[in-house]
Design an enzyme around this catalytic site. Sequence first.
Site, PDB file in Angstrom:
ATOM      1  N   ASP A 123     -30.422 -50.016  43.954  1.00  0.00           N
ATOM      2  CA  ASP A 123     -30.328 -51.410  44.439  1.00  0.00           C
ATOM      3  C   ASP A 123     -29.354 -51.666  45.600  1.00  0.00           C
ATOM      4  O   ASP A 123     -28.581 -52.631  45.550  1.00  0.00           O
ATOM      5  CB  ASP A 123     -29.954 -52.334  43.274  1.00  0.00           C
ATOM      6  CG  ASP A 123     -31.004 -52.365  42.169  1.00  0.00           C
ATOM      7  OD1 ASP A 123     -31.949 -51.565  42.229  1.00  0.00           O
ATOM      8  OD2 ASP A 123     -30.862 -53.174  41.244  1.00  0.00           O
TER       9      ASP A 123
ATOM     10  N   LYS B 131     -38.416 -52.862  40.611  1.00  0.00           N
ATOM     11  CA  LYS B 131     -38.218 -53.333  39.238  1.00  0.00           C
ATOM     12  C   LYS B 131     -37.957 -54.833  39.248  1.00  0.00           C
ATOM     13  O   LYS B 131     -37.606 -55.393  40.287  1.00  0.00           O
ATOM     14  CB  LYS B 131     -37.044 -52.589  38.591  1.00  0.00           C
ATOM     15  CG  LYS B 131     -35.708 -52.853  39.272  1.00  0.00           C
ATOM     16  CD  LYS B 131     -34.600 -52.013  38.650  1.00  0.00           C
ATOM     17  CE  LYS B 131     -33.273 -52.216  39.351  1.00  0.00           C
ATOM     18  NZ  LYS B 131     -32.720 -53.546  39.229  1.00  0.00           N
TER      19      LYS B 131
ATOM     20  N   CYS C 208     -26.659 -52.612  36.994  1.00  0.00           N
ATOM     21  CA  CYS C 208     -27.838 -51.758  37.201  1.00  0.00           C
ATOM     22  C   CYS C 208     -27.497 -50.272  37.263  1.00  0.00           C
ATOM     23  O   CYS C 208     -28.293 -49.439  36.829  1.00  0.00           O
ATOM     24  CB  CYS C 208     -28.607 -52.226  38.433  1.00  0.00           C
ATOM     25  SG  CYS C 208     -29.333 -53.859  38.158  1.00  0.00           S
TER      26      CYS C 208
END
Length: 190
Positions: A9, A103, A145
């Site tokens: 990310d 995602k 994450c």
Amino acid sequence: MTRALLVVDVQNDFTEGGALAVAGGAEVARKISAYLARHGDEYDLVVSSRDWHDSVGDNGGHFATDAAPDFVTTWPVHCVAGTVGAEYHPDYATGSVDVHVYKGQGKPSYSAFEGVTEDGTSLAEILSANEVTAVDVVGLATDYCVLASAKDAVAETLNVCVLTDLVAGVAPESSAAALDELRASGASVV
Ligand SMILES: [Zn+2]
């Protein structure tokens, strides 16, 4: 040992100036690029994930729509698919990325293992198909994450290493706790 690098990310919304900025996020983007330039060929596979939310609805309660976000389970609107905020940070050089996974489509997804490629292949399937046995995890954010992705990698019985020089977290306390939790779960934290 077949090694993969998992870059979690590194997106505009998670870096300075973004909707859900992590302090030090842009620096992490630059450092990951430098690391890839120097060490990228030591990996058999480089995988990069992106949070990729729907523009309509609250993505399964992930976006705070009726009240202020609590920054634990509800968050400001971020990383909506197709927006600038969802793009990789411009200082993150993605040229050596082999596989991109998405995602969070319509739901909260902290772990890259909840992600799929454009053709719907899961991260676990990709790693397994490439006979990956060890994964180094870097990216954003340490306490959410990165934590969730590294935990899932341990659960997949991979050798997991979190490179602390190449991560940044939402808050110092929860980031330290995340690294402690990962150490306790059997991951290396270096
Ligand atoms: Zn999200």
